[in-house]
Scaffold this active site. Structure first.
Site, PDB file in Angstrom:
ATOM      1  N   SER A  99       0.853  -1.182   0.000  1.00 36.46           N
ATOM      2  CA  SER A  99       0.000   0.000   0.000  1.00 36.46           C
ATOM      3  C   SER A  99       0.893   1.236   0.000  1.00 36.46           C
ATOM      4  CB  SER A  99      -0.886  -0.033   1.259  1.00 36.46           C
ATOM      5  OG  SER A  99      -1.618   1.160   1.382  1.00 36.46           O
ATOM      6  N   LYS A 109      -1.292  -1.035  -4.206  1.00 40.61           N
ATOM      7  CA  LYS A 109      -2.478  -0.243  -3.861  1.00 40.61           C
ATOM      8  C   LYS A 109      -2.051   1.204  -3.712  1.00 40.61           C
ATOM      9  CE  LYS A 109      -4.831   0.188   0.567  1.00 40.61           C
ATOM     10  NZ  LYS A 109      -5.514  -0.537   1.659  1.00 40.61           N
ATOM     11  N   LYS A 111      -3.097   5.081  -2.595  1.00 33.93           N
ATOM     12  CA  LYS A 111      -4.039   5.944  -1.895  1.00 33.93           C
ATOM     13  C   LYS A 111      -4.463   7.038  -2.869  1.00 33.93           C
ATOM     14  CE  LYS A 111      -3.879   4.013   2.206  1.00 33.93           C
ATOM     15  NZ  LYS A 111      -5.065   3.485   2.907  1.00 33.93           N
ATOM     16  N   ASP A 151      -7.396   3.098  -2.858  1.00 38.36           N
ATOM     17  CA  ASP A 151      -8.058   3.232  -1.553  1.00 38.36           C
ATOM     18  C   ASP A 151      -8.249   4.717  -1.257  1.00 38.36           C
ATOM     19  OD1 ASP A 151      -9.000   3.072   1.018  1.00 38.36           O
ATOM     20  OD2 ASP A 151      -7.217   2.105   1.870  1.00 38.36           O
ATOM     21  N   GLU A 162     -11.459   0.915  -3.030  1.00 35.98           N
ATOM     22  CA  GLU A 162     -11.704   0.698  -1.605  1.00 35.98           C
ATOM     23  C   GLU A 162     -12.241   1.961  -0.932  1.00 35.98           C
ATOM     24  OE1 GLU A 162      -8.160  -0.887   0.206  1.00 35.98           O
ATOM     25  OE2 GLU A 162      -8.824  -0.513   2.250  1.00 35.98           O
ATOM     26  N   ASP A 186     -13.816  -1.027   3.631  1.00 34.14           N
ATOM     27  CA  ASP A 186     -12.858  -1.169   4.726  1.00 34.14           C
ATOM     28  C   ASP A 186     -13.499  -0.553   5.975  1.00 34.14           C
ATOM     29  OD1 ASP A 186     -10.767  -0.831   6.557  1.00 34.14           O
ATOM     30  OD2 ASP A 186      -9.362   0.074   5.170  1.00 34.14           O
ATOM     31  N   LYS A 241     -10.035  -6.560   8.483  1.00 38.51           N
ATOM     32  CA  LYS A 241      -8.997  -6.245   9.469  1.00 38.51           C
ATOM     33  C   LYS A 241      -9.545  -6.732  10.799  1.00 38.51           C
ATOM     34  CE  LYS A 241      -7.325  -2.086   7.095  1.00 38.51           C
ATOM     35  NZ  LYS A 241      -7.335  -0.605   7.057  1.00 38.51           N
ATOM     36  N   GLY A 274      -4.239  -3.969   6.258  1.00 34.60           N
ATOM     37  CA  GLY A 274      -3.162  -3.763   7.226  1.00 34.60           C
ATOM     38  C   GLY A 274      -3.311  -2.428   7.921  1.00 34.60           C
TER      39      GLY A 274
HETATM   40  O1  OSB Z   1      -7.009   2.169   4.816  1.00 35.71           O
HETATM   41  O2  OSB Z   1      -6.016   0.332   4.509  1.00 35.71           O
HETATM   42  C1  OSB Z   1      -6.059   1.433   5.048  1.00 35.71           C
HETATM   43  C2  OSB Z   1      -2.843   2.018   7.054  1.00 35.71           C
HETATM   44  C3  OSB Z   1      -3.343   2.679   8.160  1.00 35.71           C
HETATM   45  C4  OSB Z   1      -4.684   2.952   8.215  1.00 35.71           C
HETATM   46  C5  OSB Z   1      -5.535   2.567   7.167  1.00 35.71           C
HETATM   47  C6  OSB Z   1      -5.036   1.887   6.069  1.00 35.71           C
HETATM   48  C7  OSB Z   1      -3.669   1.652   5.996  1.00 35.71           C
HETATM   49  C8  OSB Z   1      -3.013   1.018   4.851  1.00 35.71           C
HETATM   50  C9  OSB Z   1      -1.672   0.349   5.119  1.00 35.71           C
HETATM   51  O3  OSB Z   1      -3.419   1.083   3.718  1.00 35.71           O
HETATM   52  C10 OSB Z   1      -1.667  -1.112   4.876  1.00 35.71           C
HETATM   53  C11 OSB Z   1      -0.454  -1.777   5.464  1.00 35.71           C
HETATM   54  O4  OSB Z   1      -0.390  -1.985   6.702  1.00 35.71           O
HETATM   55  O5  OSB Z   1       0.442  -2.113   4.698  1.00 35.71           O
HETATM   56 MG    MG Z   2      -8.332   1.031   3.526  1.00 34.04          MG
END
Ligand code: OSB
Ligand code: MG
Length: 371
Positions: free
Chosen positions: A136, A162, A164, A189, A213, A238, A262, A290
């Site tokens: 990510s 992924k 953001k 995401d 996402e 999520d 999660k 994650g």
């Molecule tokens: O939205 O998936 C998310 C990290 C912190 C809070 C929210 C998210 C995330 C990530 C990181 O996208 C995923 C990872 O731990 O590699």
């Molecule tokens: Mg997310």
């Protein structure tokens, strides 16, 4: 019965190798709350996925510390648990606070499995010895910087990326990434950053994305259902999926065709497995999200992702993508197949550096659990 003798809390600050920026903020240091539960000479570990502030969810390290100390510990004192799956009913009188509950449940699962000499992934019915990895990538200051990050991770062997996104950092970014990487598995995401009707949303269909996402507000299942009817890119939730109950509602409404699970967000491993099973019955694929976990939380995620319906790449990357020196050992590494191997040892299969934890902890607390 599970022997519950003492529970300890540790707060520790771990600097991230790279700052992680999303539509709700930036983290440079991961403030982590770890929970241990001891009994019959063994110790089980759990990690709370709450962040330092209430940005991803209302929970924080501080609220979780408070809820565990003042509400979960008293319920646990003298409690008779035959199995970790009995824990959610014990803490059901506490409304909300899924991340606080999940952290304690995780430590109890680990203790339970260690006492039996059983790997956690086998105990929950896992079916694979390695899980699909993905990375990510947070928001960046410019497109060239983002492309450099994607190049770096694709070069390291990550099979799925992924990105953001948020309004203003979406279509031009996807065009640039797709131009250089026409073939990679790609998903986005938004962490709730869009409003219904945003003109960028239908454009997502041009990029061959695995999924989009959480485009809208975490409470808004209806708008996600509307979008899912018009977009050909699968909509994944999520933040909106906070419990098995909510997952059932979302699926009933058609608000998503994929779920990011999660365990912390949904209130624990038992609830996570329940959502996995529910989605599986309905032919809805899931994957493991994650929260920038240390090796403790990552090990639990790896175990969860061995379940059969975790059929998409997970946000489970190698340790070196997050921390220079993790608090748990050994570190997780990426294989040449783009996977993370499942540890073989009992419980979550990693060991916590207890000495370092005691030396570096910003706060600790210890509670006896015998009545
Ligand atoms: O939205 O998936 C998310 C990290 C912190 C809070 C929210 C998210 C995330 C990530 C990181 O996208 C995923 C990872 O731990 O590699
Ligand atoms: Mg997310």
């Amino acid at each position: 019965m599970i022997p519950l003798e003492a529970l300890e809390l540790f707060v520790i600050d771990l600097p991230l190798v790279h700052p992680f920026r999303t539509s709700f903020g930036e983290e440079r240091v991961r403030r982590v709350l770890l929970v241990s539960v001891a009994g019959e000479g063994a110790v089980g570990w759990g990690e709370c996925v709450a962040s330092s502030g209430p940005w991803y969810s209302y929970e924080t390290v501080g609220t979780a510390f408070h809820v565990i100390r003042d509400f979960i510990v008293p319920l646990l004192r003298g409690a008779r648990l035959e199995h970790p799956r009995d824990f959610p009913a014990l803490v059901a009188p506490i409304r909300g606070h899924p991340m606080a509950k999940a952290a304690v449940e995780a430590a109890i699962w680990d203790l339970f499995c260690r006492l039996r000499g059983m790997p956690l992934w086998k105990e929950i019915g896992g079916v694979r010895e390695e899980v699909l990895s993905g990375v990510s990538i947070g928001l960046q200051d410019s497109i060239p910087e983002l492309l450099a990050r994607v190049r770096e991770f694709v070069g390291r062997g990550y099979p799925r990326v992924k990105l953001k996104v948020k309004p203003g950092w979406d279509i031009s970014v996807l065009e640039a990434v797709r131009e250089e990487f026409p073939e990679i598995e790609l998903q986005v995401d938004a962490n709730c950053a869009y409003r219904p009707g945003d003109p960028a949303l239908p454009e997502f269909d041009r990029f061959g994305l695995l999924l989009v996402e959480q485009p809208f507000h975490y409470e808004d299942l209806l708008e996600h259902a509307r979008l899912a009817r018009t977009l050909s890119t699968p909509v994944c939730l999520d933040e909106s999926i906070t419990s098995p109950h909510r997952a059932r509602e979302a699926l009933e409404l058609g608000a998503c065709s994929v779920i990011n699970i999660k365990q912390g967000r949904v209130g624990g491993l038992t609830a996570a497995v329940e959502i996995h099973d529910l989605a599986r019955e309905r032919g809805i694929p899931v994957w493991c999200g994650g929260m920038l976990e240390t090796g403790v939380g990552r090990a639990l995620n790896v175990a969860l992702a061995t379940l059969p319906n975790f059929s998409l790449p997970n946000d489970i990357s190698a340790t070196d993508r997050y921390f220079r020196e993790d608090i748990a050992h050994p570190p997780f590494a990426l294989t040449s197949r783009g996977t993370i191997p499942v540890p073989e040892g009992p419980g979550i299969g990693v060991e916590v550096d207890g000495e370092r934890l005691r030396r570096e902890a910003a706060a600790t607390a210890r509670f006896g659990l015998r009545r």
